[in-house]
Design an enzyme around this catalytic site. Structure first.
Site: not given
Ligand SMILES: Cc1ncc(C[n+]2csc(CCOP(=O)(O)OP(=O)(O)O)c2C)c(N)n1
Ligand SMILES: [Mg+2]
Lengths: 337, 331
Positions: A30, A70, A93, A95-96, A139
């Site tokens: 990502e 993922e 992370f 944790d994911f 995290h």
């Molecule tokens: C399973 C998982 N993968 C990746 C992340 C890292 N991460 C946190 S927020 C985010 C983007 C989320 O985008 P969206 O769903 O569009 O929500 P927005 O931030 O735009 O509100 C990512 C990749 C995570 N927290 N959990």
């Protein structure tokens, strides 16, 4: 020529040198470039912590951004590894792992054995672990023991920029699936790192400090915590030997046992929660294999058996620190039957 | 099964209800603007994701909900919490890591929750919420409460397996669940036009056998109407709905994000699309609410947020005695 660079730069350099050397190495995750489909800058992020920054332009078509899926992209990295690529996938992370664990432990980890030794899965899964950034319960975990538990996975936990580079290059060249655990509070830690490409073999611990009074085995970021404790202890005349296993699977049992045979005392420092972690694993090893050499009960310095708290007031108590390590050493050194 | 509601109509909201909705949106905005400013001073620890710009979504949905209903939120959760009635002062204290916070300082911004309010928590795991909402909806259905579950999730989360599995399960079990896909254009630095392979997230509803709607997320009334219909259908046993709410977030992905991947869409949105501005124009033009009444709300909200920050800063932090509590039920 060695120069001083950060843990982040060391990882970036390792990835770049291997991508240069071997066309089959690709990087995916990502925002590993960042900005896919967005109106602004390409390669806007280079991963959330900038480890893959710049690779996108240097190696066109070989740094792939992914949707937040993922299971699909970690699984794709594993599948690609069975089919001639050497993917380095970033599971941001650790944790994911919860959303993609099947692909790692039922698929990648099993192939070689389950297929009668015929499969080869040269995939690296880079992931951030550890507490200290007030990143809270989902995290901040130190989950490397879970991967260590699974036969078929190799687990790397580097403690310095030097190790980060050499172990990353080794991981990419290794033909088994490797879980590469980077401590998120270490990316700006600097150290001497050779410019040229080099590898550090798996299953060979580093002896970070020599000493005859006690053996401290410390994992990942805990190595620097142990070093700080050792300095304090030296002032009061206690010389600690510090062992950094570098890889928790395979584990260099020989170096640990030899050291304990010499010092007669063991303290294990592990940032993970205390049940079924590296501290319990290494303690069991030493209790079984070096029982006769032990002059005191083994001490384990770990996180408490709780999720990682958010508030700085609690997180600072949660993470093992030099004082707790020094206290544990005093306990074993002063122990009398 | 995708329809676009372009001309949403105001309905069944009297002056007081309009003022309440405005107060909620204003509170979210003021909360987020203030957290943004306080974060910049270095006093707020951890990862903070702000909801400013998206207020009409949480508000337009949650005004229909009551104590029977549960919501699940995301890492960008402050707005959902406020809209579901979580105490604003306790939220601020939580963000500061204080003992007086909603989670006694153990959770932080990404994990604010209040189960007594049917708020199942902001969530650090993208896609963590939708399966949980299948569960709250199942419980409501089994117990016959008439309650619904609402999962808020982002465009990025719409690509997560957990989300897609939850959509299918909700439909198979005909659960009283509403899936609100908040499409703010980005997941971190990645555009939703790239990461979502369909033209719209709502288009996916057809594949799961449920209605899908797209609404203008800057328009409180559009969200309000789409949510009313979906929630009513769910309460009456008609199963789940997927609502895609489209808008832009005003701040970075997290506080500290340099946002080099963006164009200047925020300035335009703040100027021309802003949900609070549009709400004000609309309700004053129809004469349902006086401008002075809205001004009074603004002033009250400012005072509330000032007090919340002041009290949070003065509040005690948790202590060693708190570290190992709450892991298991105590008997
Ligand atoms: C399973 C998982 N993968 C990746 C992340 C890292 N991460 C946190 S927020 C985010 C983007 C989320 O985008 P969206 O769903 O569009 O929500 P927005 O931030 O735009 O509100 C990512 C990749 C995570 N927290 N959990
Ligand atoms: Mg988004």
């Amino acid at each position: 020529m060695a120069r001083t660079i950060s843990y982040r730069e060391a990882l970036n350099e390792a990835l770049a040198q291997e991508m240069e050397r071997d066309e089959s190495v690709i990087v995916l995750g990502e925002d590993n470039a960042g900005g896919a489909g967005s109106p602004g800058e390409d390669d806007a992020w280079g991963g959330v912590l900038g480890v893959t920054k710049g690779l996108y332009h240097r190696f066109p078509g070989r740094v792939l951004d992914t949707p937040i899926s993922e299971s699909a992209f970690v699984g794709a990295a594993i599948g690609a590894a069975t089919s001639g690529l050497r993917p380095v996938a970033e599971l941001m992370f650790i944790d994911f792992m919860g959303v993609c664990f099947d692909q790692i432990f039922n698929q990648a980890a099993k192939f070689r054995y389950m297929f009668g030794g015929k499969a080869k899965t040269p995939v690296v899964i880079r992931t951030m672990y550890g507490a200290g950034l007030r990143a809270a319960a989902q995290h901040s975990q130190a989950l490397y023991p879970i991967f260590t538990h699974i036969p078929g996975l190799k687990v790397v936990v580097p403690s310095s920029p030097y190790e980060a580079k050499g172990l990353m290059i080794q991981s990419i060249r290794d033909d088994d699936p490797v879980i590469f655990c980077e401590h998120k509070a270490m990316y700006d830690v600097t150290g001497e790192v050779p410019e040229d490409s080099y590898t550090i073999p798996f299953g060979e611990a580093g002896v970070v400090r020599d000493g005859d009074d006690v053996t401290i085995v410390a994992i990942g970021r805990m190595v620097s915590v142990a070093e700080e404790a050792a300095k304090q202890l030296a002032d009061s005349g206690v010389e600690a030997e510090i062992i950094d296993p570098r890889t928790t699977s395979p584990l260099d049992t020989e170096t640990i046992l030899e050291s304990v045979e010499n010092t007669g005392r063991l303290v294990v420092v592990d940032e993970a929660t205390p049940r079924c972690n590296l501290a319990t694993d290494i303690s069991a090893l030493v209790a079984k294999e070096a029982f006769g050499s032990l002059r005191a009960p083994i001490e384990m310095v770990t996180a408490p058996h709780t999720p990682v708290p958010f508030s700085d007031a609690l997180e600072d108590l949660y993470i093992p620190d030099a004082q707790r390590v020094a206290n544990a050493v005093k306990t074993v050194v002063e122990w009398k039957r | 099964m995708t329809d676009t509601l372009s001309t949403a109509v105001s309905h069944e909201l009297d002056g007081n209800a309009l003022l309440d909705a405005y107060r909620t949106m204003r509170t979210i905005r003021a909360f987020e603007e203030r957290v943004h400013a306080e974060f910049a001073t270095g006093e707020i620890p951890g990862f903070v994701h702000l909801y400013a710009g998206e207020e009409a979504s949480a508000t337009g949905v949650c005004v229909h909900l009551d104590d029977r209903d549960a919501i699940a939120s995301t890492h960008r959760g402050h707005g959902h919490c406020i809209a579901k009635g979580v105490d604003v002062k306790a939220m601020m204290a939580e963000i500061y890591g204080r003992r007086t916070g909603s989670c006694h300082g153990k959770g932080g911004s990404m994990h604010i929750a209040d189960l007594s309010k049917g708020m199942l928590g902001a969530n650090g795991i993208v896609g963590g919420g939708p399966p949980l909402i299948c569960g709250t909806a199942l419980a409501a259905k089994q117990k016959g409460t008439g309650g619904v579950g609402v999962a808020f999730f982002g465009d990025g989360a719409s690509n997560q397996g957990t989300t897609l599995e939850a959509l299918n399960l909700a439909s198979v079990w005909q659960l009283p669940a509403i899936f609100v896909a908040e499409n703010n254009g980005y997941a971190e630095a990645t555009s939703s036009t790239w990461s979502v392979a369909a033209d719209n997230i709502a288009d996916r509803a057809a594949g799961f056998g449920m209605p899908g709607v797209i609404v203008d997320g800057f328009d409180f009334f559009a969200v309000h109407e789409a949510a009313a219909e979906a929630i009513q259908r769910a309460r009456e046993g008609g199963g789940p709905t997927l609502i895609e709410v489209k808008f832009t977030r005003y701040f970075g992905h997290f506080e500290g994000d340099q946002q080099t991947y963006r164009a200047d869409e925020v300035a335009n949105a703040r100027e021309h699309l802003d949900c609070l501005k549009r709400f004000r124009t609309r309700v004053t033009e129809t004469g349902q609410v006086e401008a002075a009444q809205l001004d009074a709300v603004d002033a009250q909200v400012t005072d509330l947020i000032d007090a919340a920050v002041e009290e949070a800063k003065a509040a005690p932090k948790p202590t060693a005695a708190d570290l190992e509590t709450d892991v298991y039920i105590e008997y």
